[in-house]
Design a protein around this motif. Structure first.
Motif, short mmCIF file in Angstrom:
data_model
loop_
_atom_site.label_atom_id
_atom_site.label_comp_id
_atom_site.label_asym_id
_atom_site.label_seq_id
_atom_site.Cartn_x
_atom_site.Cartn_y
_atom_site.Cartn_z
N GLN A 1 52.71 36.94 79.07
CA GLN A 1 52.20 37.33 80.38
C GLN A 1 50.84 38.03 80.27
OE1 GLN A 1 53.42 36.48 83.40
NE2 GLN A 1 54.83 35.23 82.15
N LYS A 2 50.67 38.81 79.22
CA LYS A 2 49.38 39.48 79.00
C LYS A 2 48.28 38.47 78.73
CE LYS A 2 51.17 43.91 77.27
NZ LYS A 2 51.21 44.85 76.11
N VAL A 3 48.60 37.48 77.91
CA VAL A 3 47.61 36.46 77.58
C VAL A 3 47.26 35.64 78.83
CG1 VAL A 3 47.13 34.40 76.20
CG2 VAL A 3 48.39 36.30 75.19
N LEU A 4 48.26 35.28 79.62
CA LEU A 4 48.02 34.52 80.84
C LEU A 4 47.18 35.30 81.83
CD1 LEU A 4 51.55 32.90 81.40
CD2 LEU A 4 49.45 31.75 80.71
N LYS A 5 47.43 36.59 81.93
CA LYS A 5 46.64 37.43 82.83
C LYS A 5 45.19 37.50 82.38
CE LYS A 5 46.67 42.01 85.03
NZ LYS A 5 47.37 43.32 85.11
N PHE A 6 44.99 37.58 81.06
CA PHE A 6 43.63 37.60 80.52
C PHE A 6 42.90 36.31 80.87
CE2 PHE A 6 41.09 36.10 76.83
CZ PHE A 6 39.98 36.93 77.02
N VAL A 7 43.55 35.16 80.66
CA VAL A 7 42.91 33.87 80.95
C VAL A 7 42.61 33.74 82.43
CG1 VAL A 7 43.18 31.37 80.84
CG2 VAL A 7 44.03 32.78 78.98
N LYS A 8 43.49 34.25 83.26
CA LYS A 8 43.31 34.12 84.71
C LYS A 8 42.08 34.86 85.20
CE LYS A 8 45.75 34.71 89.09
NZ LYS A 8 47.04 35.10 89.74
N PHE A 9 41.79 36.03 84.63
CA PHE A 9 40.72 36.86 85.16
C PHE A 9 39.48 36.93 84.27
CE2 PHE A 9 44.59 38.71 87.14
CZ PHE A 9 44.27 38.42 88.46
N ALA A 10 39.52 36.29 83.11
CA ALA A 10 38.39 36.39 82.18
C ALA A 10 37.18 35.63 82.70
CB ALA A 10 38.79 35.84 80.81
N ASN A 11 36.02 36.07 82.26
CA ASN A 11 34.77 35.39 82.58
C ASN A 11 34.82 33.99 81.96
OD1 ASN A 11 32.11 34.41 82.51
ND2 ASN A 11 31.26 36.47 82.39
N PRO A 12 34.71 32.94 82.76
CA PRO A 12 34.84 31.58 82.22
C PRO A 12 33.78 31.21 81.20
CG PRO A 12 34.12 31.52 84.50
CD PRO A 12 34.52 32.94 84.22
N THR A 13 32.66 31.92 81.18
CA THR A 13 31.60 31.58 80.23
C THR A 13 32.04 31.78 78.79
OG1 THR A 13 30.68 33.81 80.38
CG2 THR A 13 29.77 32.15 81.87
N ILE A 14 33.00 32.65 78.53
CA ILE A 14 33.41 32.89 77.14
C ILE A 14 34.25 31.74 76.59
CG2 ILE A 14 33.35 35.39 77.52
CD1 ILE A 14 36.40 35.40 77.44
N PHE A 15 34.73 30.87 77.48
CA PHE A 15 35.52 29.71 77.04
C PHE A 15 34.70 28.43 77.00
CE2 PHE A 15 38.94 32.13 79.57
CZ PHE A 15 39.26 32.92 78.47
N GLN A 16 33.44 28.51 77.43
CA GLN A 16 32.62 27.31 77.54
C GLN A 16 31.85 27.04 76.26
OE1 GLN A 16 32.35 25.13 80.16
NE2 GLN A 16 33.96 26.24 81.25
#
Length: 599
Positions: A575-590
């Motif tokens: 749940q912590k990981v999912l919450k991080f992905v949901k609200f993280a800045n998308p640029t860090i995954f690009q």
């Protein structure tokens, strides 16, 4: 917005049902990206077919500077492949860079398979093998595969090919090849056009006849062809989430129960969950036991009724909430790789290469040819580029393509898997132990006993070529899942997500990017010492299958006991990981794509 319609027949009233696609294709028009060439002008490469493999081959050729034409027989891209499937993760990891680093459209990540082994449908005696599941906290971000409707995915691929300079001509069928001095020099269309090229790449699929007319292959025999009967249902996303989560469901049973096509001659029932819909799919070979031709219309209706009326989870959880939208029929090759005669046939001739289903590269285990279509498309494009550069389109030069696809570890594994085929042994002997074994080894954790060697071979090759690919894979998984949460795919243009701001979140983002930088640095430093490690790692990869076969019976029970014991902790961490992905800045995954980010 491009839409397609399918007409429902059988016991349902003939009505037209809209099959939607979110991709705006108004820019994909003949001549939009480049003025249409005269038909007597020669292209460097002609790619026949705009399915999953064709656009990949065309894009790579165009990016190398080759004048590339792609033909599609449909008026709208993807009209011939409007059903859906699960594309396994290894296709994304080891396939084309632009797919791995991009934002392709898919309907739902999949974390594994739940197998229902139905011993007695009347009494409800059912076993469950759900061993092939990505464990938490990795699931559902680290996915086993991605469930997608074929049409929007193919549209996305074509869009990327056009952006690279590919010329697209739709509503055009390649009827025959132009041959001069036993070398393919182009194609003849249904419009009477003679379009010349240096190389033709045939990506027209399993039902195409171009390879046969070119004298490369023979028609696939009926016992190697399966007809799929797919029901497309709509259902509220909240219910799909609750009933299916991120898992594909499969049902298997003895033939006399009439709940699925005969074991070994067809799949058990497969149910794919999408975003707010699902597919109920069953398939069966066109010929069984020599010359026996089954009455598929009658049998499919009977199987469907028995499953929907007698299987508890469908009858009680799905049936009350699912609304039929369409019924789709489609044929595909399934046992071409196991047919010795077809297996030995070449996939090339002078001036022509076959890729994907046209080359018989459909997976015998997963009934999915997309990864092999992508892999073979890349190999074909690179060989075509080399041949044109060397001005040698001879059969001898292009033989390199056949050798490379036969040496590809995952292609070889995919088309040679026997678990599905060998189910007929369990059926013939009515042997429950063998039934469990083949299901476990094909669609359970036992798949590791024959998949790990090809997987590790591809992994080592990829990391050797580009050590930073591991961080690209990590970013891909996180980006794909965030895209799924917000439906922020390329066909929406640039990604725009309104996010929350907090010091804790910023700290987590810094840790994530810091970890990836550290991992990149470590892998690049190890590359300098790869000569030292390569022999050892290669030896480990070659023996992975046999090693897993020996230790899996011992470690599998221990693994599941630990997973069950640790489940509360793993759930909280997930749940912590999912919450991080949901609200993280998308640029860090690009990696390459442009992103707009708004706080």
């Amino acid at each position: 917005m491009i839409v397609s319609f399918i007409t429902i027949h059988d016991k349902y009233k003939p009505i037209k049902i809209l099959i939607h696609t979110r991709l705006n294709l108004k820019h994909i028009k003949d001549g939009q990206y480049r003025k249409w060439h005269k038909m007597d002008e020669e292209f460097d490469v002609i790619v026949v077919g705009a399915g999953f493999g064709g656009p990949v081959a065309a894009k790579i050729c165009a990016e190398s500077g080759l004048k590339t034409l792609m033909l599609e027989r449909s008026e709208n891209i993807g009209d011939k492949v409007i059903s859906g499937l699960t594309i396994p993760f290894y296709g994304f990891l080891f396939g084309p860079d632009f797919i791995r680093d991009g934002n392709p459209p898919f309907e739902r990540p999949s974390d594994g398979i739940i197998n229902y082994i139905i011993k007695d449908i009347e009494t409800g005696d059912i076993e469950i093998d759900d061993s092939l599941r990505v464990p938490k906290p990795f699931s559902p971000i680290i996915a086993f595969g991605y469930n997608t409707y074929c049409k929007p995915f193919c549209e996305w691929e074509v869009k990327k090919a056009l952006e690279s300079g590919v010329v697209l001509k739709k509503s055009t069928t390649a009827l025959d090849v132009i041959k001069e001095d036993n070398c393919v020099k182009g194609i003849i269309t249904d419009k009477g056009e003679s379009i010349r090229s240096k190389i033709v790449i045939d990506a027209e699929g399993s039902k195409g006849l171009l390879a046969i007319k070119a004298g490369i292959r023979e028609k696939y025999t009926p016992e190697t062809i399966s007809l799929a009967d797919t029901y497309d249902y709509v259902m509220q996303k909240e219910l799909v989430d609750k009933i299916f989560g991120f898992s594909v469901k499969m049902c298997w049973g003895w033939d006399e129960q009439k709940i699925a096509p005969p074991l070994g001659y067809g799949n058990g029932l497969m149910v794919w969950p999408y975003r707010n819909s699902l597919h109920f799919m069953q398939d069966q070979c066109l010929r069984m036991n020599g010359n026996r031709v089954p009455n598929l219309t009658r049998l499919f209706k009977e199987y469907h009724s028995n499953i929907t009326e007698k299987v508890p989870w469908w009858k009680n959880q799905v049936e009350p909430h699912a609304e039929l939208r369409a019924r789709v029929w489609d044929g595909f090759e399934i046992y071409v790789g196991l047919n010795k005669k077809l297996r030995k046939m070449a996939n090339h001739t002078a001036g022509m290469l076959l890729i994907g289903d046209a080359a018989g590269l459909e997976s015998t285990e997963l009934c999915d040819g997309v990864p092999s279509a992508w892999f073979s498309a890349e190999i074909a494009a690179k060989v075509a580029i080399e041949a044109i550069k060397a001005n040698d389109m001879s059969k001898a030069f292009l033989e390199k393509y056949d050798r490379l696809i036969k040496e590809h570890p995952i292609i070889h594994w995919s088309i040679s898997g026997r678990n599905r085929f060998d189910l007929r042994i369990a059926q013939k002997e009515h042997d429950l132990k063998k039934l469990r074994k083949y299901i476990h080894n094909g669609w359970g954790l036992g798949a590791l006993t024959h998949f790990m060697t090809p997987f590790f071979k591809n992994l080592l090759s990829s990391v050797n070529n580009d050590p930073s690919i591991i961080t690209k894979w990590v970013k891909m998984y996180f980006r794909y899942f965030q895209n799924w949460l917000y439906e922020t795919y390329d066909h929406y243009g640039r990604i725009s997500i309104k996010q929350v701001s907090s010091k804790k979140l910023r700290k987590m983002e810094r840790r994530f990017t810091g970890f990836l930088r550290l991992l990149d640095t470590l892998l690049k430093s190890l590359k300098k010492r790869r000569k030292m490690f390569s022999p050892m790692l290669l030896s480990i990869s070659n023996s992975s299958n046999s090693l897993i076969s020996k230790i899996l019976p011992i470690i599998e029970p221990i693994y599941f006991i630990n997973i069950k014991y640790l489940n509360p902790i793993l759930n909280r961490l997930s749940q912590k990981v999912l919450k991080f992905v949901k609200f993280a800045n998308p640029t860090i995954f690009q990696t390459n794509e442009e992103v707009i980010f708004r706080r």
